[in-house]
Design a protein around this motif. Structure first.
Motif, PDB file in Angstrom:
ATOM      1  N   LEU A 169       0.836  -1.184   0.000  1.00 35.18           N
ATOM      2  CA  LEU A 169       0.000   0.000   0.000  1.00 35.18           C
ATOM      3  C   LEU A 169       0.878   1.243   0.000  1.00 35.18           C
ATOM      4  O   LEU A 169       1.936   1.259   0.626  1.00 35.18           O
ATOM      5  CB  LEU A 169      -0.894   0.026   1.243  1.00 35.18           C
ATOM      6  CG  LEU A 169      -1.897  -1.120   1.411  1.00 35.18           C
ATOM      7  CD1 LEU A 169      -2.580  -1.019   2.762  1.00 35.18           C
ATOM      8  CD2 LEU A 169      -2.907  -1.121   0.300  1.00 35.18           C
ATOM      9  N   ALA A 170       0.394   2.278  -0.651  1.00 38.93           N
ATOM     10  CA  ALA A 170       1.115   3.541  -0.643  1.00 38.93           C
ATOM     11  C   ALA A 170       1.213   4.055   0.788  1.00 38.93           C
ATOM     12  O   ALA A 170       0.342   3.784   1.628  1.00 38.93           O
ATOM     13  CB  ALA A 170       0.391   4.561  -1.524  1.00 38.93           C
ATOM     14  N   GLU A 171       2.271   4.813   1.074  1.00 42.11           N
ATOM     15  CA  GLU A 171       2.491   5.307   2.433  1.00 42.11           C
ATOM     16  C   GLU A 171       1.296   6.122   2.938  1.00 42.11           C
ATOM     17  O   GLU A 171       0.882   5.971   4.088  1.00 42.11           O
ATOM     18  CB  GLU A 171       3.763   6.148   2.485  1.00 42.11           C
ATOM     19  CG  GLU A 171       4.118   6.578   3.889  1.00 42.11           C
ATOM     20  CD  GLU A 171       5.482   7.247   3.981  1.00 42.11           C
ATOM     21  OE1 GLU A 171       5.694   7.941   4.992  1.00 42.11           O
ATOM     22  OE2 GLU A 171       6.309   7.069   3.087  1.00 42.11           O
ATOM     23  N   GLN A 172       0.705   6.964   2.099  1.00 39.26           N
ATOM     24  CA  GLN A 172      -0.442   7.771   2.513  1.00 39.26           C
ATOM     25  C   GLN A 172      -1.641   6.889   2.863  1.00 39.26           C
ATOM     26  O   GLN A 172      -2.338   7.140   3.840  1.00 39.26           O
ATOM     27  CB  GLN A 172      -0.833   8.777   1.414  1.00 39.26           C
ATOM     28  CG  GLN A 172      -1.989   9.676   1.797  1.00 39.26           C
ATOM     29  CD  GLN A 172      -1.685  10.560   3.007  1.00 39.26           C
ATOM     30  OE1 GLN A 172      -0.552  10.964   3.234  1.00 39.26           O
ATOM     31  NE2 GLN A 172      -2.703  10.840   3.803  1.00 39.26           N
ATOM     32  N   VAL A 173      -1.862   5.830   2.098  1.00 37.19           N
ATOM     33  CA  VAL A 173      -2.966   4.900   2.379  1.00 37.19           C
ATOM     34  C   VAL A 173      -2.727   4.195   3.709  1.00 37.19           C
ATOM     35  O   VAL A 173      -3.659   4.012   4.503  1.00 37.19           O
ATOM     36  CB  VAL A 173      -3.132   3.890   1.227  1.00 37.19           C
ATOM     37  CG1 VAL A 173      -4.158   2.824   1.576  1.00 37.19           C
ATOM     38  CG2 VAL A 173      -3.518   4.601  -0.065  1.00 37.19           C
ATOM     39  N   GLN A 174      -1.474   3.814   3.984  1.00 42.52           N
ATOM     40  CA  GLN A 174      -1.151   3.182   5.258  1.00 42.52           C
ATOM     41  C   GLN A 174      -1.453   4.118   6.423  1.00 42.52           C
ATOM     42  O   GLN A 174      -2.014   3.700   7.436  1.00 42.52           O
ATOM     43  CB  GLN A 174       0.319   2.786   5.303  1.00 42.52           C
ATOM     44  CG  GLN A 174       0.696   1.671   4.351  1.00 42.52           C
ATOM     45  CD  GLN A 174       2.170   1.353   4.443  1.00 42.52           C
ATOM     46  OE1 GLN A 174       2.681   1.082   5.522  1.00 42.52           O
ATOM     47  NE2 GLN A 174       2.857   1.389   3.319  1.00 42.52           N
ATOM     48  N   GLU A 195      -3.621   6.594   6.450  1.00 39.96           N
ATOM     49  CA  GLU A 195      -5.078   6.732   6.552  1.00 39.96           C
ATOM     50  C   GLU A 195      -5.697   5.503   7.217  1.00 39.96           C
ATOM     51  O   GLU A 195      -6.621   5.628   8.021  1.00 39.96           O
ATOM     52  CB  GLU A 195      -5.681   6.973   5.174  1.00 39.96           C
ATOM     53  CG  GLU A 195      -5.348   8.332   4.608  1.00 39.96           C
ATOM     54  CD  GLU A 195      -5.824   8.527   3.177  1.00 39.96           C
ATOM     55  OE1 GLU A 195      -6.655   7.726   2.705  1.00 39.96           O
ATOM     56  OE2 GLU A 195      -5.361   9.493   2.541  1.00 39.96           O
ATOM     57  N   LEU A 196      -5.178   4.329   6.900  1.00 42.02           N
ATOM     58  CA  LEU A 196      -5.661   3.092   7.516  1.00 42.02           C
ATOM     59  C   LEU A 196      -5.382   3.100   9.012  1.00 42.02           C
ATOM     60  O   LEU A 196      -6.255   2.776   9.829  1.00 42.02           O
ATOM     61  CB  LEU A 196      -4.998   1.885   6.851  1.00 42.02           C
ATOM     62  CG  LEU A 196      -5.422   0.504   7.317  1.00 42.02           C
ATOM     63  CD1 LEU A 196      -6.917   0.305   7.170  1.00 42.02           C
ATOM     64  CD2 LEU A 196      -4.669  -0.556   6.518  1.00 42.02           C
ATOM     65  N   GLU A 220      -4.826  -7.867  10.047  1.00 43.19           N
ATOM     66  CA  GLU A 220      -3.724  -8.065   9.108  1.00 43.19           C
ATOM     67  C   GLU A 220      -3.185  -9.461   9.333  1.00 43.19           C
ATOM     68  O   GLU A 220      -2.788  -9.816  10.447  1.00 43.19           O
ATOM     69  CB  GLU A 220      -2.611  -7.039   9.314  1.00 43.19           C
ATOM     70  CG  GLU A 220      -1.477  -7.237   8.316  1.00 43.19           C
ATOM     71  CD  GLU A 220      -0.358  -6.236   8.458  1.00 43.19           C
ATOM     72  OE1 GLU A 220       0.782  -6.673   8.720  1.00 43.19           O
ATOM     73  OE2 GLU A 220      -0.622  -5.029   8.318  1.00 43.19           O
ATOM     74  N   ARG A 249       5.332  -5.284   4.204  1.00 45.52           N
ATOM     75  CA  ARG A 249       5.593  -4.022   3.509  1.00 45.52           C
ATOM     76  C   ARG A 249       4.733  -2.876   4.009  1.00 45.52           C
ATOM     77  O   ARG A 249       4.755  -1.817   3.440  1.00 45.52           O
ATOM     78  CB  ARG A 249       5.348  -4.204   2.013  1.00 45.52           C
ATOM     79  CG  ARG A 249       6.247  -5.250   1.406  1.00 45.52           C
ATOM     80  CD  ARG A 249       5.950  -5.438  -0.040  1.00 45.52           C
ATOM     81  NE  ARG A 249       6.685  -6.612  -0.512  1.00 45.52           N
ATOM     82  CZ  ARG A 249       6.604  -7.078  -1.718  1.00 45.52           C
ATOM     83  NH1 ARG A 249       5.842  -6.510  -2.613  1.00 45.52           N
ATOM     84  NH2 ARG A 249       7.303  -8.134  -2.066  1.00 45.52           N
ATOM     85  N   GLN A 250       3.940  -3.093   5.019  1.00 42.62           N
ATOM     86  CA  GLN A 250       3.017  -2.072   5.521  1.00 42.62           C
ATOM     87  C   GLN A 250       3.481  -1.539   6.873  1.00 42.62           C
ATOM     88  O   GLN A 250       2.739  -1.534   7.835  1.00 42.62           O
ATOM     89  CB  GLN A 250       1.613  -2.645   5.693  1.00 42.62           C
ATOM     90  CG  GLN A 250       0.753  -3.027   4.526  1.00 42.62           C
ATOM     91  CD  GLN A 250       1.329  -3.201   3.156  1.00 42.62           C
ATOM     92  OE1 GLN A 250       1.749  -2.230   2.547  1.00 42.62           O
ATOM     93  NE2 GLN A 250       1.333  -4.414   2.665  1.00 42.62           N
TER      94      GLN A 250
END
Length: 177
Positions: free
Chosen positions: A1-6, A8-9, A21, A28-29
């Motif tokens: 996942l993109a860093e920004q998505v991580q 936000e999650l 998870e 990678r997250q």
């Protein structure tokens, strides 16, 4: 996942959403680890099984992994251990953890829980762990947020012959679907 998505999650869990998870092979997250209450530290080889302790995630028990994989090792960073690896070598043997992060809850499994549950079948420890983990992280009350997805549970029980069914939902004033 993109860093920004991580990020936000992670913040979604903090405000009350749930997170499960579960995976193997690599990690990678890293930005999500804070919401899981763990710190990823590597992999295990030759792990034979998982042993669950009594917790909200499982009543307790052991089950062998059905295929060889590279299970992940994590260090507890606030999370509570719910299960351990058996077999293999090394330290940091926590296989499954649970954590309360802000208003939300999370579960971490350092192995491919879905694949193990699918291979082991409906009556397995893995399937019970998967279902219980989803129930554990699911928020009791979901806060409605404009433009966001809201879950809806609909249960239909057919008590007679097969029939076509149509479900209609009455939405509160000011809401759209």
């Amino acid at each position: 996942l993109a860093e920004q998505v991580q990020k936000e999650l992670r913040e979604a869990v903090f405000r009350g959403e749930g997170l499960l998870e579960a995976g193997s092979n690599d990690q990678r997250q890293g930005r999500v680890d804070e919401a899981l209450g763990i710190k990823y530290i590597g992999q295990f080889n030759n792990v034979a099984m998982v042993e669950m302790m009594p917790s909200p995630l499982h009543a307790g028990g052991q089950e062998a992994f059905l295929f060889d994989d590279k299970e992940l090792r994590a260090e507890l960073a606030g999370a509570q251990s719910a299960g351990h690896y058996l077999g293999g070598s090394g330290d940091r043997r926590d296989a499954v953890t649970r954590y309360e992060y802000g208003a939300g809850k999370s579960v971490y499994a350092g192995f491919d829980l879905l694949a193990q549950a699918t291979a082991a079948g409906e009556q397995s420890l893995f399937t019970a762990l998967l279902l219980n983990s989803l129930n554990y992280v699911h928020p009791v009350n979901v806060t409605a947020i404009s433009g966001a997805v809201s879950p809806v549970d609909i249960v239909l029980t057919n008590q007679g012959i097969a029939a076509q069914v149509k479900v209609q939902l009455a939405l509160p004033a000011g809401t759209t679907l």
